[in-house]
Every structure is written in structure tokens, then in C-alpha cells.
Design a protein around this motif. Structure first.
Motif, short mmCIF file in Angstrom:
data_model
loop_
_atom_site.label_atom_id
_atom_site.label_comp_id
_atom_site.label_asym_id
_atom_site.label_seq_id
_atom_site.Cartn_x
_atom_site.Cartn_y
_atom_site.Cartn_z
N ASP A 92 32.31 67.14 39.02
CA ASP A 92 33.32 68.17 38.76
C ASP A 92 34.67 67.48 38.55
O ASP A 92 35.45 67.29 39.49
CB ASP A 92 33.39 69.15 39.94
CG ASP A 92 34.31 70.33 39.63
OD1 ASP A 92 34.49 70.64 38.43
OD2 ASP A 92 34.84 70.92 40.57
N PRO A 94 37.58 68.41 37.11
CA PRO A 94 38.85 69.08 37.42
C PRO A 94 39.24 69.03 38.89
O PRO A 94 40.42 69.16 39.22
CB PRO A 94 38.61 70.52 36.95
CG PRO A 94 37.57 70.40 35.88
CD PRO A 94 36.68 69.29 36.35
N SER A 95 38.28 68.83 39.78
CA SER A 95 38.60 68.78 41.20
C SER A 95 39.02 67.38 41.66
O SER A 95 39.44 67.21 42.81
CB SER A 95 37.41 69.25 42.04
OG SER A 95 36.32 68.33 41.90
N ASP A 96 38.92 66.41 40.79
CA ASP A 96 39.30 65.04 41.13
C ASP A 96 40.82 64.89 41.07
O ASP A 96 41.47 65.40 40.16
CB ASP A 96 38.63 64.06 40.18
CG ASP A 96 38.76 62.60 40.64
OD1 ASP A 96 39.85 62.03 40.45
OD2 ASP A 96 37.79 62.06 41.16
N ASP A 97 41.40 64.17 42.03
CA ASP A 97 42.85 64.00 42.10
C ASP A 97 43.41 63.31 40.85
O ASP A 97 44.58 63.49 40.51
CB ASP A 97 43.23 63.17 43.34
CG ASP A 97 42.97 63.92 44.63
OD1 ASP A 97 42.87 65.17 44.58
OD2 ASP A 97 42.87 63.26 45.68
N LYS A 108 38.98 73.06 29.69
CA LYS A 108 38.86 73.68 31.02
C LYS A 108 37.42 74.07 31.39
O LYS A 108 37.02 73.92 32.54
CB LYS A 108 39.77 74.91 31.09
CG LYS A 108 40.10 75.34 32.50
CD LYS A 108 41.23 76.34 32.50
CE LYS A 108 41.69 76.62 33.93
NZ LYS A 108 42.83 77.57 33.94
N HIS A 111 32.91 70.53 33.26
CA HIS A 111 33.02 70.01 34.61
C HIS A 111 32.51 68.56 34.73
O HIS A 111 33.25 67.69 35.18
CB HIS A 111 32.26 70.92 35.59
CG HIS A 111 32.91 72.26 35.76
ND1 HIS A 111 33.91 72.50 36.66
CD2 HIS A 111 32.72 73.43 35.09
CE1 HIS A 111 34.32 73.75 36.57
NE2 HIS A 111 33.60 74.35 35.61
N ARG A 135 27.72 71.38 36.79
CA ARG A 135 28.47 70.78 37.90
C ARG A 135 27.58 69.75 38.61
O ARG A 135 27.29 69.87 39.80
CB ARG A 135 28.92 71.86 38.88
CG ARG A 135 29.94 72.82 38.31
CD ARG A 135 30.29 73.92 39.32
NE ARG A 135 31.22 74.90 38.79
CZ ARG A 135 32.55 74.85 38.94
NH1 ARG A 135 33.08 73.84 39.62
NH2 ARG A 135 33.32 75.77 38.43
#
Length: 764
Positions: A92, A94-97, A108, A111, A135
Motif C-alpha cells: 500500500d 499511499p500509506s508509506d511515509d 490515487k 496501491h 493491496r
């Protein structure tokens, strides 16, 4: 899903057939999307300055983002891959810093993310990315396949990156093209691009038709006559020096040339519409195959002879295809794969303003000759196809190893200013011509010149040379159409010795092999640098060596300043045999009434074994010359003409420092004078190290003598000794150069350390 090697091979082959940069990248992203069954595949390429990554092509993201999206190094996941040169596989993204969302891409919904760096010869080209809706991370198999694909595509995309054409499809850029390569010879020049045709092998001739059979038949007839004259001339000049079986070979060639099967076969095919070279290839193949099918070994061997004749005829046909220059007095930039000495000799030197080679390296023979003549040269230029730019205006910058095709007028004016400034500066250095190259604290360095291309030896004298440290005798052999006779060599050697008398002239015996080939004596070897070259060749062809020694001794009898130099010594028996041949030749000349003394005999240290055998070699030699180009090549096991490894070639490698110290120490113990020749003596940073070591005799191109003299007269020898002590502890050449470079900077030399004070660079 399985990804067989065949799919990768098919992709690479499809790309190879594609010419347009945009189409190449579009093919890559489309095919990878299909093969990996992913929604997104994108290519990001580095900007020319390598400070950012641009979205260059995509399948799945917004087309409007191509050419617009730019990420700094280490920005986002793509920038992180570029900065760390490592793959990233996420379930995923987008959830990575590290993830940075860019609205223009419309990414967008995606994932999972897999990105790998694109590299070529350790240089970052860009980043290859695939993305999907799921995901979950991509499988190990997918990751391994993408890494494999990236390794295969790195070279193709690197050429696009260097070429710069890919950016013209993305944004409004100026029409000129800038290409970078490897430094060949310093300096700047402007002129029209003149394409030097490569020597085409008969086996490489492709099918071609003609609409003008009469012209093709005329070209073929002219080529036959030219080869006939070549054979007649060669057998006449060399007949007295060649054994009977070799003389007979000339007769065999002449009979083959007169064969009705040859002429009638070629003319029949031309009448059928074939071009002369295609008709020749088919006819020669047919004739050679008849010999090859024979059960008689002698007749089988004749197939090689007929192919040799065919190649000679082809060379003449191609020579007649050369265009005639429309503007005889125009300044030229010669461009080609590797430009030979014969190519250079076919143009007036004053017209040649630069050399542009798509192969080779800093120490290719082309680059060495360019340095000797003061002609700017750039080697190993990738991505440039010179045939597409025939007659184009070109700027060549040997200082920065780049060229500009179709430059804007403003850039041309700026380079013209640089050229004028360089010429004024060189004229100003004339004041140093008769002054010694002596450091401010009294260390005297003798500066000799390298020469050989022209019989006229005046350039070295005009620039203050104190003699000739290396006369390359093979160059007259290379621009001749057959082995020159003893009398021809004598006239040439006498002219050089007379020009420099009483200054010493070190004449090197014939040194062919490697990248120095004779057009009339082809040597094909799988590893020519470790093969039949230098003294090995001449000892196996003793009549050629004796003829050359006699010519040198006759010239020495008149002028008394010859020093005989022997190349590629690796064994004691080699130099011992040479000395015996010199003594016998001198005795024979005395019997003929020519009083000649034995000149000093020296050897080149190029092969590491010679360095280690110095005490055993010393009884047979009077002096030593370090051939820095070949010694570096053999010591580091780096082919200086191979663009894949030529960046590893550096005279300042710590191993060379150890070798040079060892050689100098041994020579002092053995009371042998030692000099160093090669491009190392023209490299200002290297000269600092050599002076620090104690080398007090350097041989370099005449063009560079004034600059190196200026450098030596500007420094203190004592200031270099602490740097030398530090250099002994360095582990690579970069560290050694970093030690000595500040000395040049304090003296005002340019940042690339090639140009003396007052030399500037153009503003692009």
C-alpha cells in the motif's frame, strides 16, 4: 505467472527495431503492462543535470502528466529508489511515509507499488515503476523479472538519456543537440561534420540494387585496376626482401584478379540490377565456396586468398563512393567510429578542427595522435549517429568531452571567443620556448616531444622541445600502401634526425598490433593487446626489423643523434636479440663503406614483467622509457578502448604510483637514465605527481609542451613531497587526484585542470 526468457528477448528485439525515442518508451511501458498484467507501468528519467526525475512515459497514469511531473532526488518513492539505487515493493504505497501524491498523475486508485532503478555502467538513468489496484505486494517472481528487465533496458535508455532527444518530445527545447563522451584531446573547435566511412568487411555487405548499372560497372573496373596496381607495386617494392613463397602469393593474387569467373560473375549480377559491392560479395562467396569444397588442403586454403582479393576490391569500390567536398577550404569536424591515421592524412591538417568518435577512449591511438597534433577530440560518444548530421555545423569541446550539433548562433559566438582566447594564450607562451622547465626551487625537468605522424618535425622545435622522446615509426607504415623500403625509411629518418640535431631522437622500432593495424597486413586475433604486437611481430618478421634498423643506422651515421627504442619488451632474450641484430647491421654497413657507431639502445617499460626483470635486462640496454599508456593498461587489466571499462583507466591509480616508484628506484640503482612518455606527461595533475617522484625527463605531444613548462616553472618541488607521502597511503586514484588538485587551483588552472590560467568555459 511465468515470465520466460523468450518474452524478455522479444521485448528487447522489438525495442531495437524502434527508432523514435517516444515510441521506444511507449513500447516498453505497454509491453510490460501486458506481460505483468498490471494497470500502470511508468518510466522516470533523470534530467541531464541528474538533479531530478521526469515522468517520461506511462501506461495507466494521466498522459497530461508526461513531461510535467518532476521529482527531486530522494523525493517520494521514486526519488528514494533513485537515491538508494534499490528496489521498493509495497502493498500500500499511499500509506508509506515516503509517498508523495501528485494530483496530475491521477494515481490515487493504485496501491501496490514496485519500482527498480535503471542503471548503465554504474550510472543512474532513471526508475522503472509498476502499480496496481490490489493491496498486496508484487510476488518475488514479478520483482525478479522487473529487475532483469531493468538491467536489459538500462543501456537503451541510457543512450536516450545522453542523446537528450527524449526531452524534445516532452517540452519545448531548442533544436540543437548536445552529446557527451570521453575526453580524447583538449581544446575547442568548430566546423562542418564530415563523416569518415568505416572500413566495411565483405561479410557485412547487404543486398543493394542500382538504377545506374553503367556507373557501377565503371566503379568495379576502376577498383580492379587499382588493386592490380597495388599488387604490382607491392611485389616490386618488397620482392627483394620477401621469401620465395610469399613472392609467389602476389602472383596467385594477380591470377585470381584476372580470372574471367570473377569479372564475368560481377558484371552479370550488375546487369541484373545489383550494386557493385553486392555483386562482388555474391561472386566472391561463390568462388570461395568452390575452393572450400575441395578435398585438397592446398585448394581449401585458396578460399582465404580469394576472399582477401574480394576485400581489396571492395575497399577500392568504397573509396570511390566517398563524396567530394563542395567547399575545399571549409573547416571540418571529422566524425566516425574510430578515425585512422590514414583518414587524418587524407585531409590538410589546417582544415581539421576536431575529431568526434563514437568508440574508443582517452588513450585510443586516435586520441593520442589528436593530442600530438593539437586537435580537439571527443571519444566514445554514445547515442550520436553521425550519418544523420552530414554537413551540420558542430562545436567540439575536448576540455569538457562534449559536442554540440546545430548550435545556436549565441553559443557559436561564445565558443569562437574561447578559441580566439586560447590561440592568443598559446602565442603568449612562445616566450617560454627557450627557457628551461625548472621549478622555482631548482629541479630541472627535460621536456621532449612525441612525434611520428609527419616527416616535418618542426612543431616540437617551435614549442621548445629538447629532443624527441618517442618517434612512432609505425605511423609512416600505417599511411603507406605497403611496407616502405629501407631507402624510403632512411630518407624519412634522416629528415627527422637532421631537424633535431644535435638534440637526441629516440626512434621506436615498428610497434603494430592492438589498435594499430596496417591496412595491407591484417592481423586478426581474439585478444590483440596480448598477442602478436610490438617486438614480437618484428622479431617474427626479422627482415622488416633488419631493414628498419639499417635505415635508422644509416641516418645515425650522418647526424649522430639517434637513440634506438624497442617496444613491448617482456623477456630478456627479446632485447638481447635486438642488440645482436643492431651490431650485425652496423658491421654490414661498415663493410659497405658506411661508418656507423652503435647508438644507445633503450627499451620501453610497458609490460609489467619488464619492470620486474630490470636487473636482468640492464646489461643489454642504455636507457629506459616508461610507456605510461600501455603500462597502465596492462597493470590494471583495463582495455582503454572498451567503453564499458575505460572509465576505470587512470594513470593515477595507486598501483601505478607503486610501479613508477619501483621503476625509478631500480633505474637509479642500475645507473640507467629513465624518461616517461605517454598521455600521463600531458596531464597536469599527473605531472605534479611525477615531479614529486623525481622524474626529470618527460616526453609529450608538442602542443602541450608550453603548458606543462609553464606549470613546472610555477611550482616548488619541495611543496609536492608531503603530498606524495600522503598519496602513498591512498586507496584509489580519486583520493590521489584530490591531494594534488588544490595545487593547480592555487595556480589558477581551470576546474578540469586541463587548461592553464586565463582559460574559461562557455556559458551554455
Amino acid at each position: 505467472m511465468p515470465h520466460p526468457l523468450a518474452t524478455l528477448t522479444a521485448l528487447v528485439e522489438q525495442i531495437a527495431r524502434t527508432q523514435d525515442p517516444a515510441a521506444i518508451m511507449e513500447t516498453i511501458v505497454q509491453r510490460l503492462s501486458e506481460l505483468l498484467e498490471v494497470e500502470v507501468c511508468s518510466i522516470y528519467l533523470c534530467t541531464p543535470e541528474r538533479d531530478a526525475l521526469i515522468l517520461a512515459s506511462t501506461q495507466g497514469l494521466s498522459d497530461a502528466a508526461v513531461g510535467k511531473v518532476s521529482l527531486a532526488m530522494n523525493e517520494g518513492l521514486v526519488g528514494h529508489i533513485a537515491a538508494t539505487l534499490s528496489a521498493v515493493n509495497l502493498a500500500d504505497a499511499p500509506s508509506d511515509d515516503r509517498f508523495v501524491y501528485i494530483p496530475e498523475t491521477h494515481e490515487k486508485p493504485y496501491h501496490r507499488f514496485l519500482g527498480v532503478p535503471l542503471l548503465h555502467l554504474r550510472k543512474l538513468v532513471g526508475v522503472l515503476v509498476i502499480q496496481g489496484h490490489q493491496r498486496e505486494p508484487f510476488s518475488d517472481e514479478d520483482e525478479a523479472f522487473l529487475i532483469t528487465v531493468a538491467s536489459q533496458l538500462g543501456s537503451t535508455l541510457y543512450q536516450l538519456h545522453r542523446d537528450g532527444k527524449w526531452m524534445s518530445n516532452l517540452q519545448d527545447v531548442s533544436p540543437f543537440r548536445r552529446y557527451t563522451g570521453i575526453k580524447g584531446a583538449p581544446g575547442v573547435g568548430q566546423g562542418r561534420l564530415w563523416l569518415i566511412h568505416p572500413h566495411l568487411s565483405l561479410a557485412d555487405v547487404k543486398e543493394a540494387m542500382t538504377s545506374n548499372p553503367a556507373q557501377q560497372k565503371s566503379d568495379f573496373a576502376d577498383a580492379l585496376e587499382a588493386v592490380r596496381k597495388e599488387l604490382e607495386s607491392g611485389s616490386g617494392k618488397l620482392g627483394q626482401h620477401l621469401p620465395a613463397d610469399v613472392r609467389a602469393l602476389f602472383h596467385v593474387y594477380e591470377l585470381m584478379l584476372q580470372s574471367p569467373e570473377l569479372s564475368e560473375g560481377v558484371l552479370r549480377l550488375i546487369n541484373g540490377g545489383a550494386s557493385a559491392d553486392w555483386a562482388l560479395k555474391q561472386t566472391i562467396d561463390e568462388m570461395a565456396s568452390m575452393f572450400e569444397q575441395s578435398s585438397d588442403p592446398y585448394m581449401q586454403a585458396r578460399s582465404e586468398d580469394i576472399r582477401n582479393i574480394g576485400q581489396r576490391i571492395l575497399n577500392q569500390i568504397l573509396e570511390r563512393d566517398q563524396q567530394v567536398l563542395e567547399a575545399p577550404d571549409e573547416e571540418l569536424i571529422l566524425a566516425g567510429d574510430l578515425i585512422s591515421i590514414a583518414d587524418l592524412a587524407s585531409f590538410p591538417q589546417q582544415r581539421i578542427r576536431g575529431l568526434l568518435c563514437t568508440a574508443g577512449s582517452t588513450l585510443s591511438h586516435t586520441a593520442i595522435v589528436a593530442n600530438a597534433l593539437g586537435i580537439p577530440a571527443v571519444m566514445g560518444v554514445e547515442g550520436l549517429e553521425p550519418e544523420h548530421y552530414r554537413g551540420a555545423r558542430v562545436i567540439i569541446d575536448g576540455n569538457r568531452a562534449e559536442c554540440v550539433v546545430n548550435p545556436p548562433q549565441a553559443l557559436m559566438n561564445e565558443y569562437k571567443r574561447m578559441i580566439d582566447q586560447e590561440q592568443r594564450f598559446m602565442r603568449d607562451l612562445d616566450r617560454l620556448r627557450d627557457m628551461p622547465a625548472e621549478t622555482l626551487d631548482g629541479m630541472r625537468v627535460k621536456l621532449l616531444t612525441n612525434t611520428g605522424l609527419l616527416a616535418d618535425a618542426t612543431p616540437g622545435l617551435q614549442r621548445g622541445a629538447e629532443g624527441v622522446g618517442l618517434y612512432r615509426s609505425e605511423i609512416p607504415f600505417m599511411i603507406h600502401d605497403s611496407f616502405p623500403t629501407e631507402q624510403e625509411q632512411y630518407r624519412l629518418y634522416s629528415k627527422v634526425l637532421k631537424a633535431y640535431a644535435p638534440r637526441p631522437v629516440s626512434m621506436r622500432t615498428l610497434d603494430i598490433g592492438g589498435d594499430k593495424q596496417l591496412p595491407y597486413f591484417e592481423i586478426n586475433e581474439s585478444n590483440p593487446y596480448l598477442g602478436w604486437r610490438g617486438i614480437r611481430f618484428t622479431l617474427d618478421n626479422t627482415q622488416l626489423l633488419v631493414s628498419q634498423i639499417r635505415a635508422m643506422l644509416r641516418a645515425h651515421a650522418e647526424h649522430g643523434n639517434l637513440k634506438l627504442l624497442v617496444p613491448m619488451i617482456s623477456r630478456v632474450d627479446e632485447i638481447k636479440t635486438v642488440r645482436e641484430l643492431v651490431e650485425k647491421a652496423a658491421e654490414a654497413l661498415k663493410r659497405d663503406g658506411i661508418e656507423v657507431g652503435i647508438p644507445e639502445i633503450g627499451m620501453m617499460i610497458e609490460v609489467p614483467s619488464a619492470m620486474l626483470l630490470l636487473p636482468k635486462l640492464a646489461p643489454y640496454i642504455d636507457f629506459v622509457s616508461v610507456g605510461s599508456n600501455d603500462l597502465t593498461q596492462y597493470l590494471l587489466a583495463v582495455d582503454r578502448n572498451n567503453p564499458r571499462v575505460s572509465n576505470l583507466f587512470d594513470n593515477m591509480h595507486p598501483a601505478m604510483l607503486v610501479a613508477l616508484e619501483h621503476i625509478l628506484g631500480q633505474c637509479r640503482q642500475l645507473n640507467l637514465p629513465v624518461s616517461l612518455c605517454g598521455e600521463m606527461a600531458s596531464d597536469p595533475v599527473a605531472v605534479l605527481m611525477l615531479v614529486a617522484l623525481g622524474y626529470d625527463c618527460l616526453s609529450l605531444s608538442a602542443y602541450n609542451i608550453p603548458k606543462i613548462k609553464l606549470l613546472i616553472r610555477s611550482l616548488h618541488h619541495a611543496d609536492l613531497l608531503p603530498l606524495l607521502e600522503q598519496a602513498r597511503h591512498c586507496s584509489d586514484e580519486t583520493q590521489i587526484r584530490a591531494l594534488f588538485s588544490p595545487v593547480l587551483e592555487r595556480l589558477g588552472w581551470s576546474s578540469d585542470h586541463r587548461q592553464p590560467p586565463e582559460q574559461s568555459k562557455p556559458q551554455p
